[in-house]
Design a protein around this motif. Structure first.
Motif, PDB file in Angstrom:
ATOM      1  N   GLU A  75      12.626  20.121  -6.830  1.00 24.83           N
ATOM      2  CA  GLU A  75      11.078  19.579  -6.975  1.00 24.83           C
ATOM      3  C   GLU A  75      10.880  18.617  -7.270  1.00 24.83           C
ATOM      4  O   GLU A  75      10.110  17.501  -7.614  1.00 24.83           O
ATOM      5  N   GLY A  76      12.007  17.556  -8.094  1.00 17.75           N
ATOM      6  CA  GLY A  76      12.666  16.654  -8.791  1.00 17.75           C
ATOM      7  C   GLY A  76      12.281  15.502  -6.732  1.00 17.75           C
ATOM      8  O   GLY A  76      11.496  14.941  -7.026  1.00 17.75           O
ATOM      9  N   GLU A  77      12.946  16.147  -6.382  1.00 17.08           N
ATOM     10  CA  GLU A  77      12.602  15.875  -4.556  1.00 17.08           C
ATOM     11  C   GLU A  77      11.260  15.424  -4.580  1.00 17.08           C
ATOM     12  O   GLU A  77      10.873  14.266  -3.473  1.00 17.08           O
ATOM     13  N   GLU A  78      10.905  17.017  -5.003  1.00 26.35           N
ATOM     14  CA  GLU A  78       9.562  16.951  -4.248  1.00 26.35           C
ATOM     15  C   GLU A  78       8.106  15.479  -4.694  1.00 26.35           C
ATOM     16  O   GLU A  78       7.170  14.669  -4.422  1.00 26.35           O
ATOM     17  N   ASN A  79       8.379  15.434  -6.274  1.00 25.62           N
ATOM     18  CA  ASN A  79       8.186  14.501  -7.184  1.00 25.62           C
ATOM     19  C   ASN A  79       8.156  13.011  -6.511  1.00 25.62           C
ATOM     20  O   ASN A  79       7.335  11.943  -6.726  1.00 25.62           O
ATOM     21  N   ASP A  80       9.252  12.954  -6.188  1.00 28.03           N
ATOM     22  CA  ASP A  80       9.747  11.964  -6.253  1.00 28.03           C
ATOM     23  C   ASP A  80       9.039  11.079  -4.392  1.00 28.03           C
ATOM     24  O   ASP A  80       8.228  10.533  -4.126  1.00 28.03           O
ATOM     25  N   GLU A  81       8.928  12.535  -3.694  1.00 26.33           N
ATOM     26  CA  GLU A  81       8.251  12.272  -2.063  1.00 26.33           C
ATOM     27  C   GLU A  81       7.169  11.936  -2.435  1.00 26.33           C
ATOM     28  O   GLU A  81       6.346  11.229  -1.677  1.00 26.33           O
ATOM     29  N   ILE A  82       6.051  12.578  -3.299  1.00 25.19           N
ATOM     30  CA  ILE A  82       4.929  12.479  -3.601  1.00 25.19           C
ATOM     31  C   ILE A  82       4.371  11.164  -4.683  1.00 25.19           C
ATOM     32  O   ILE A  82       3.538  11.532  -4.048  1.00 25.19           O
ATOM     33  N   ALA A  83       4.941  10.778  -4.966  1.00 26.72           N
ATOM     34  CA  ALA A  83       5.403   9.341  -5.977  1.00 26.72           C
ATOM     35  C   ALA A  83       5.184   8.178  -4.771  1.00 26.72           C
ATOM     36  O   ALA A  83       4.558   7.165  -5.099  1.00 26.72           O
ATOM     37  N   LYS A  84       6.025   8.721  -3.449  1.00 29.20           N
ATOM     38  CA  LYS A  84       6.456   7.511  -2.584  1.00 29.20           C
ATOM     39  C   LYS A  84       5.561   7.595  -1.887  1.00 29.20           C
ATOM     40  O   LYS A  84       4.729   6.459  -1.515  1.00 29.20           O
ATOM     41  N   LEU A  85       4.911   9.033  -1.876  1.00 30.87           N
ATOM     42  CA  LEU A  85       3.589   8.892  -0.583  1.00 30.87           C
ATOM     43  C   LEU A  85       2.285   8.265  -0.982  1.00 30.87           C
ATOM     44  O   LEU A  85       1.510   7.962  -0.935  1.00 30.87           O
ATOM     45  N   ARG A  86       2.402   8.481  -2.816  1.00 26.56           N
ATOM     46  CA  ARG A  86       1.244   7.973  -2.861  1.00 26.56           C
ATOM     47  C   ARG A  86       1.201   6.217  -3.105  1.00 26.56           C
ATOM     48  O   ARG A  86       0.184   5.840  -3.196  1.00 26.56           O
ATOM     49  N   GLY A  87       2.274   6.074  -3.331  1.00 24.99           N
ATOM     50  CA  GLY A  87       2.099   4.393  -3.355  1.00 24.99           C
ATOM     51  C   GLY A  87       2.030   3.965  -1.995  1.00 24.99           C
ATOM     52  O   GLY A  87       1.307   2.468  -2.363  1.00 24.99           O
ATOM     53  N   GLU A  88       2.543   4.521  -0.795  1.00 22.94           N
ATOM     54  CA  GLU A  88       2.798   4.463   0.624  1.00 22.94           C
ATOM     55  C   GLU A  88       0.206   4.086  -0.045  1.00 22.94           C
ATOM     56  O   GLU A  88      -0.374   3.378   0.890  1.00 22.94           O
ATOM     57  N   LEU A  89      -0.173   5.127  -0.269  1.00 24.69           N
ATOM     58  CA  LEU A  89      -1.742   5.340   0.212  1.00 24.69           C
ATOM     59  C   LEU A  89      -2.083   4.516  -0.167  1.00 24.69           C
ATOM     60  O   LEU A  89      -3.045   3.525  -0.141  1.00 24.69           O
ATOM     61  N   GLU A  90      -1.651   3.667  -1.719  1.00 23.67           N
ATOM     62  CA  GLU A  90      -2.009   2.467  -2.823  1.00 23.67           C
ATOM     63  C   GLU A  90      -1.978   1.172  -1.884  1.00 23.67           C
ATOM     64  O   GLU A  90      -3.264   1.043  -1.789  1.00 23.67           O
ATOM     65  N   GLU A  91      -0.863   1.733  -0.943  1.00 21.72           N
ATOM     66  CA  GLU A  91      -0.215   0.133  -0.151  1.00 21.72           C
ATOM     67  C   GLU A  91      -1.978  -0.153   0.812  1.00 21.72           C
ATOM     68  O   GLU A  91      -2.683  -0.800   1.416  1.00 21.72           O
ATOM     69  N   LYS A  92      -2.230   0.918   1.476  1.00 21.65           N
ATOM     70  CA  LYS A  92      -2.551   1.288   2.652  1.00 21.65           C
ATOM     71  C   LYS A  92      -3.894   0.943   2.599  1.00 21.65           C
ATOM     72  O   LYS A  92      -4.580   0.507   2.778  1.00 21.65           O
ATOM     73  N   ASP A  93      -4.521   2.003   1.224  1.00 25.93           N
ATOM     74  CA  ASP A  93      -5.788   1.336   0.360  1.00 25.93           C
ATOM     75  C   ASP A  93      -6.034  -0.075   0.191  1.00 25.93           C
ATOM     76  O   ASP A  93      -7.223  -0.621   0.694  1.00 25.93           O
ATOM     77  N   ALA A  94      -5.034  -0.820  -0.069  1.00 28.42           N
ATOM     78  CA  ALA A  94      -5.081  -1.945  -0.402  1.00 28.42           C
ATOM     79  C   ALA A  94      -5.478  -2.977   0.362  1.00 28.42           C
ATOM     80  O   ALA A  94      -6.597  -3.677   1.297  1.00 28.42           O
ATOM     81  N   ALA A  95      -5.015  -2.521   1.493  1.00 28.47           N
ATOM     82  CA  ALA A  95      -4.720  -3.411   2.509  1.00 28.47           C
ATOM     83  C   ALA A  95      -6.089  -3.015   3.735  1.00 28.47           C
ATOM     84  O   ALA A  95      -7.099  -4.275   3.811  1.00 28.47           O
ATOM     85  N   VAL A  96      -6.441  -1.943   4.001  1.00 31.47           N
ATOM     86  CA  VAL A  96      -8.315  -1.598   4.062  1.00 31.47           C
ATOM     87  C   VAL A  96      -9.440  -2.486   3.324  1.00 31.47           C
ATOM     88  O   VAL A  96     -10.481  -2.505   4.096  1.00 31.47           O
ATOM     89  N   ALA A  97      -8.511  -2.473   1.842  1.00 29.64           N
ATOM     90  CA  ALA A  97     -10.028  -3.543   1.350  1.00 29.64           C
ATOM     91  C   ALA A  97     -10.100  -4.281   1.378  1.00 29.64           C
ATOM     92  O   ALA A  97     -11.260  -4.928   1.823  1.00 29.64           O
ATOM     93  N   ASP A  98      -8.686  -5.431   1.831  1.00 32.66           N
ATOM     94  CA  ASP A  98      -8.597  -6.717   2.504  1.00 32.66           C
ATOM     95  C   ASP A  98      -9.426  -6.782   3.644  1.00 32.66           C
ATOM     96  O   ASP A  98     -10.041  -7.731   2.936  1.00 32.66           O
ATOM     97  N   LEU A  99      -8.660  -5.713   4.314  1.00 29.98           N
ATOM     98  CA  LEU A  99      -9.131  -6.268   5.971  1.00 29.98           C
ATOM     99  C   LEU A  99     -10.852  -5.940   5.745  1.00 29.98           C
ATOM    100  O   LEU A  99     -11.292  -6.515   6.637  1.00 29.98           O
ATOM    101  N   LYS A 100     -11.763  -5.205   4.949  1.00 31.42           N
ATOM    102  CA  LYS A 100     -13.046  -5.198   4.936  1.00 31.42           C
ATOM    103  C   LYS A 100     -13.458  -6.281   4.330  1.00 31.42           C
ATOM    104  O   LYS A 100     -14.058  -6.911   5.254  1.00 31.42           O
ATOM    105  N   ASP A 101     -12.878  -7.183   3.221  1.00 36.12           N
ATOM    106  CA  ASP A 101     -13.328  -8.572   3.368  1.00 36.12           C
ATOM    107  C   ASP A 101     -13.429  -8.904   4.133  1.00 36.12           C
ATOM    108  O   ASP A 101     -14.510  -9.598   4.273  1.00 36.12           O
ATOM    109  N   ARG A 102     -12.204  -9.627   4.703  1.00 38.36           N
ATOM    110  CA  ARG A 102     -11.669 -10.412   5.635  1.00 38.36           C
ATOM    111  C   ARG A 102     -13.267  -9.792   6.768  1.00 38.36           C
ATOM    112  O   ARG A 102     -13.324 -11.551   6.941  1.00 38.36           O
ATOM    113  N   ILE A 103     -13.348  -8.792   7.161  1.00 41.49           N
ATOM    114  CA  ILE A 103     -14.764  -8.670   8.294  1.00 41.49           C
ATOM    115  C   ILE A 103     -15.674  -9.064   7.357  1.00 41.49           C
ATOM    116  O   ILE A 103     -16.602  -9.702   8.343  1.00 41.49           O
ATOM    117  N   LEU A 104     -15.667  -8.774   6.382  1.00 36.70           N
ATOM    118  CA  LEU A 104     -17.231  -9.161   6.002  1.00 36.70           C
ATOM    119  C   LEU A 104     -17.693 -10.938   6.173  1.00 36.70           C
ATOM    120  O   LEU A 104     -18.891 -11.363   6.239  1.00 36.70           O
TER     121      LEU A 104
END
Length: 247
Positions: A75-104
């Motif tokens: 369960e601890g490993e799964e929580n760590d993996e979920i936290a890691k994936l959530r962090g990566e997802l937030e980074e991707k969302d930020a990158a997409v938002a930045d790219l969208k702003d640049r495109i506009l």
């Protein structure tokens, strides 16, 4: 029936009774032994079962503890993996938002550039001859000066004065023509007079035919007369010369 017969029957009866008694006793002994053996086997089996149950209970408790620890670890490993994936997802969302702003921003800049280019093209088309027109202003000034040398009220007065003014007028016109030719040359405009040259449909416009005079060296197909000179702009014909051609 005699006394001997009665005794014989009694003896046989006693013998049968004894035989039955021995048989019953033997049978009872056998059944009793079997029951005792069976009881001992059942007791031993119950003892072993109890021991096994105790051991299984201990093993079950230990297994439960181990399983609990393993479950917590997983369960601890799964929580760590979920936290890691959530962090990566937030980074991707930020990158997409930045790219969208640049495109506009890029699209807005492209639209502004397109509009600016359109205005510049219109201005360039509108004011393309600005320099040429500015240079012609001096020619216009010289023409005004030439005209002013012969006032209208003095045309029918003294002949000598008129001759002098006409001479000055001609000099002014000649000077103006030279200045105009200089302005034309400055902007790539050249005048050409094709008289005596071979007729070229790309440069000349034939308006009439001229018969070859007797004794002339002129050849048919050459330009006999020029009624209007031609002009080129950077070697491109902008007005063909109007000519008469020997026939």
């Amino acid at each position: 029936m005699t006394t001997q017969d009665v005794r014989a029957i009694a003896n046989r009866s006693n013998a049968n009774e004894r035989t039955a008694t021995r048989t019953f006793a033997s049978s009872t002994a056998i059944d009793t032994g079997s029951w005792r053996e069976r009881a001992r086997w059942m007791t031993a089996s119950w003892t072993r079962a109890r021991a096994y149950a105790t051991e299984d209970g201990k093993s079950g408790e230990e297994g439960a503890d181990v399983a609990s620890e393993e479950g917590e670890e997983i369960e601890g490993e799964e929580n760590d993996e979920i936290a890691k994936l959530r962090g990566e997802l937030e980074e991707k969302d930020a990158a997409v938002a930045d790219l969208k702003d640049r495109i506009l921003r890029t699209m807005a800049e492209m639209e502004n550039l397109r509009e600016r280019t359109r205005r510049q093209a219109e201005d360039a088309k509108k004011f393309a001859v600005q320099g040429f027109c500015k240079d012609l202003l001096d020619v216009a000034d010289n023409l005004d000066r030439a005209i002013s040398t012969v006032p209208e009220e003095e045309i029918e007065t003294d002949v000598e004065k008129i001759k002098a003014k006409l001479k000055s007028f001609r000099e002014g016109v000649v000077l103006t023509e030279k200045q105009l030719s200089s302005t034309f040359n400055k902007h790539g405009v050249a005048k050409f007079n094709p008289e005596g040259e071979e007729f070229d449909a790309n440069l000349h416009m034939a308006l009439f035919n001229v018969p070859i005079p007797e004794g002339s060296d002129a050849k048919a197909g050459t330009v006999a007369a020029v009624t209007k000179t031609g002009y080129t702009l950077h070697e491109r014909v902008i007005r063909a010369a109007e000519v008469g051609v020997y026939q």
